[in-house]
Scaffold this active site. Structure first.
Site, PDB file in Angstrom:
ATOM      1  NE  ARG A 166      -0.494  -0.945   4.883  1.00  5.72           N
ATOM      2  CZ  ARG A 166      -0.474  -0.207   5.953  1.00  5.72           C
ATOM      3  NH1 ARG A 166      -0.774   1.044   5.897  1.00  5.72           N
ATOM      4  NH2 ARG A 166       0.233  -0.742   6.869  1.00  5.72           N
ATOM      5  CG  ASN A 207       7.919   2.080   0.851  1.00  7.34           C
ATOM      6  OD1 ASN A 207       7.975   3.236   0.722  1.00  7.34           O
ATOM      7  ND2 ASN A 207       7.254   1.169   0.867  1.00  7.34           N
ATOM      8  CB  SER A 253      11.122  10.940   6.013  1.00  8.42           C
ATOM      9  OG  SER A 253      10.411  11.903   6.538  1.00  8.42           O
ATOM     10  CE1 TYR A 292       8.796   7.745   9.482  1.00  9.32           C
ATOM     11  CE2 TYR A 292       8.979  10.041   9.453  1.00  9.32           C
ATOM     12  CZ  TYR A 292       8.731   8.993   8.811  1.00  9.32           C
ATOM     13  OH  TYR A 292       8.426   8.571   7.614  1.00  9.32           O
ATOM     14  CB  ALA A 319      16.459   8.794  15.860  1.00  6.13           C
ATOM     15  CE  LYS A 341      11.405   6.944   7.442  1.00 13.53           C
ATOM     16  NZ  LYS A 341      11.450   5.959   6.253  1.00 13.53           N
TER      17      LYS A 341
HETATM   18  P1  NDP Z   1       2.258   3.205   4.718  1.00 12.00           P
HETATM   19  O1  NDP Z   1       1.513   3.206   6.199  1.00 12.00           O
HETATM   20  O2  NDP Z   1       0.877   3.329   3.581  1.00 12.00           O
HETATM   21  O3  NDP Z   1       2.624   1.680   4.268  1.00 12.00           O
HETATM   22  C1  NDP Z   1       3.829   0.958   5.199  1.00 12.00           C
HETATM   23  C2  NDP Z   1       4.202  -0.182   4.455  1.00 12.00           C
HETATM   24  O4  NDP Z   1       5.297  -0.908   5.515  1.00 12.00           O
HETATM   25  C3  NDP Z   1       3.255  -1.430   4.238  1.00 12.00           C
HETATM   26  O5  NDP Z   1       3.369  -2.102   3.198  1.00 12.00           O
HETATM   27  C4  NDP Z   1       3.454  -2.239   5.602  1.00 12.00           C
HETATM   28  O6  NDP Z   1       3.085  -3.539   5.384  1.00 12.00           O
HETATM   29  C5  NDP Z   1       4.899  -1.913   5.584  1.00 12.00           C
HETATM   30  N1  NDP Z   1       5.359  -2.459   6.950  1.00 12.00           N
HETATM   31  C6  NDP Z   1       5.182  -1.935   8.064  1.00 12.00           C
HETATM   32  N2  NDP Z   1       5.867  -2.321   9.089  1.00 12.00           N
HETATM   33  C7  NDP Z   1       6.399  -3.567   8.616  1.00 12.00           C
HETATM   34  C8  NDP Z   1       7.173  -4.781   8.889  1.00 12.00           C
HETATM   35  N3  NDP Z   1       7.747  -4.756  10.457  1.00 12.00           N
HETATM   36  N4  NDP Z   1       7.930  -5.341   8.278  1.00 12.00           N
HETATM   37  C9  NDP Z   1       7.452  -5.368   7.046  1.00 12.00           C
HETATM   38  N5  NDP Z   1       7.020  -4.351   6.371  1.00 12.00           N
HETATM   39  C10 NDP Z   1       6.302  -3.564   7.081  1.00 12.00           C
HETATM   40  O7  NDP Z   1       3.346   3.919   4.689  1.00 12.00           O
HETATM   41  P2  NDP Z   1       3.814   5.175   3.585  1.00 12.00           P
HETATM   42  O8  NDP Z   1       3.377   4.462   1.927  1.00 12.00           O
HETATM   43  O9  NDP Z   1       3.124   6.247   4.076  1.00 12.00           O
HETATM   44  O10 NDP Z   1       5.381   5.082   3.697  1.00 12.00           O
HETATM   45  C11 NDP Z   1       6.317   4.489   3.055  1.00 12.00           C
HETATM   46  C12 NDP Z   1       7.687   4.744   3.363  1.00 12.00           C
HETATM   47  O11 NDP Z   1       7.814   6.228   3.011  1.00 12.00           O
HETATM   48  C13 NDP Z   1       7.962   4.763   4.894  1.00 12.00           C
HETATM   49  O12 NDP Z   1       9.246   4.499   5.051  1.00 12.00           O
HETATM   50  C14 NDP Z   1       7.802   6.171   5.424  1.00 12.00           C
HETATM   51  O13 NDP Z   1       8.386   6.278   6.468  1.00 12.00           O
HETATM   52  C15 NDP Z   1       8.381   7.126   3.975  1.00 12.00           C
HETATM   53  N6  NDP Z   1       7.664   8.351   4.211  1.00 12.00           N
HETATM   54  C16 NDP Z   1       6.323   8.648   4.086  1.00 12.00           C
HETATM   55  C17 NDP Z   1       5.644   9.819   4.039  1.00 12.00           C
HETATM   56  C18 NDP Z   1       4.434  10.181   4.021  1.00 12.00           C
HETATM   57  O14 NDP Z   1       4.004  11.322   4.196  1.00 12.00           O
HETATM   58  N7  NDP Z   1       3.473   8.863   3.567  1.00 12.00           N
HETATM   59  C19 NDP Z   1       6.677  10.955   4.232  1.00 12.00           C
HETATM   60  C20 NDP Z   1       8.018  10.490   4.295  1.00 12.00           C
HETATM   61  C21 NDP Z   1       8.414   9.428   4.215  1.00 12.00           C
HETATM   62  P3  NDP Z   1       1.470  -4.090   5.746  1.00 12.00           P
HETATM   63  O15 NDP Z   1       0.459  -3.224   4.594  1.00 12.00           O
HETATM   64  O16 NDP Z   1       1.454  -5.482   5.431  1.00 12.00           O
HETATM   65  O17 NDP Z   1       1.134  -3.367   6.922  1.00 12.00           O
END
Ligand code: NDP
Length: 244
Positions: free
Chosen positions: A12, A87, A139, A152, A154, A156
């Protein structure tokens, strides 16, 4: 030339857009999810109908052994790998004075140790083949301090240091390692922010809107392409001017 990518957290949000964009660019893709199996399966179904070759594997990337198993399954499915996009990430935002130890650990284990766990399990393969590319989703919180985000920020900032050091270790083999640092992007992660804060956040962004997952995915696709082969060890903010 075959193009084969591993993407973590592809079920997602930003990860799903990255998977979809790489498939459109002609990559075969193996991605991970943690708990959202139904979402991962729906993606496979939809993209396979569009001609993509892709598979999803469950892994809790906080665990080194699960990351190793995921990388092996992905490599086997793809019969090779050219690109790793780290990611998967989480937030557990709260002020430090009320932050529980488990919340701190979950964020560092997922966002920072998780990137180590996957990268450590593929880097030898990239070195052996003298071929590969790593893109780490960080991020702007890794560049700026944000109140309520000590864990978060720390994690990133750690990813940014990890990227720069690994880029230096990998450069002589021609393996680029870069960071993409999104600002606020419309996903479930930011939908968890209370509505009253969203208004203030958008007011702070020079472009007066959040980014889209597609905008981030397009930057990743560029960095994964041969057009970006001489770029390594860099952090690319994509934030509507927030860090300008
Ligand atoms: P989402 O919350 O939409 O999705 C997070 C994803 O990470 C999901 O696929 C989830 O899997 C997976 N995930 C979470 N925990 C684990 C785990 N322990 N092991 C394996 N997979 C895991 O996040 P975003 O799309 O918003 O964020 C994606 C990246 O972008 C992240 O690194 C975030 O920090 C970074 N980011 C996001 C921003 C934003 O504004 N949205 C801004 C800056 C950076 P599952 O679906 O199965 O739970």
């Amino acid at each position: 030339m075959d193009k084969k990518a591993i993407v973590t957290g592809g079920s997602r949000g930003i990860g799903a857009a990255i998977v979809e964009t790489l498939v459109r660019e002609g990559f075969d893709v193996a991605f991970s999810y943690n708990v959202q199996k139904t979402m991962a399966e729906a993606m496979i179904e939809r993209l396979s109908q569009q001609g993509g070759r892709l598979a999803a594997f469950q892994a809790d990337l906080r665990q080194f052994a699960q990351a190793a198993a995921f990388i092996n399954q992905a490599k086997e499915f793809l019969t090779g790998v050219d690109l790793l996009v780290n990611n998967a990430g989480i937030t557990r935002d709260r002020s430090l004075f009320i932050m529980g130890e488990q919340d701190w650990r979950d964020v560092i284990d997922t966002n920072l140790n998780g990137y180590f766990n996957t990268t450590r399990n593929i880097i030898g393969y990239f070195y052996k083949n003298k071929r590969g590319c790593i893109i780490n989703i960080a991020s702007v919180s890794g560049l700026n301090g944000i109140a309520g985000q000590t864990s978060y920020c720390a994690s990133k900032a750690g990813i940014i240091g990890f990227t720069r050091a690994l880029a230096k270790e990998s450069a002589r083999l021609g393996i680029p390692v870069n960071c993409v640092a999104p600002g606020y992007v419309d996903t479930e992660m930011t939908r968890a922010i209370p509505e009253k804060h969203i208004h203030d956040i958008i007011a702070m962004i020079p472009m007066k809107r959040m980014g889209t997952v597609q905008e981030v995915a397009d930057l990743v696709a560029f960095l994964a392409s041969d057009k970006a082969r001489y770029i390594t060890g860099q952090v690319f903010s994509i934030d509507g001017g927030l860090t300008s």
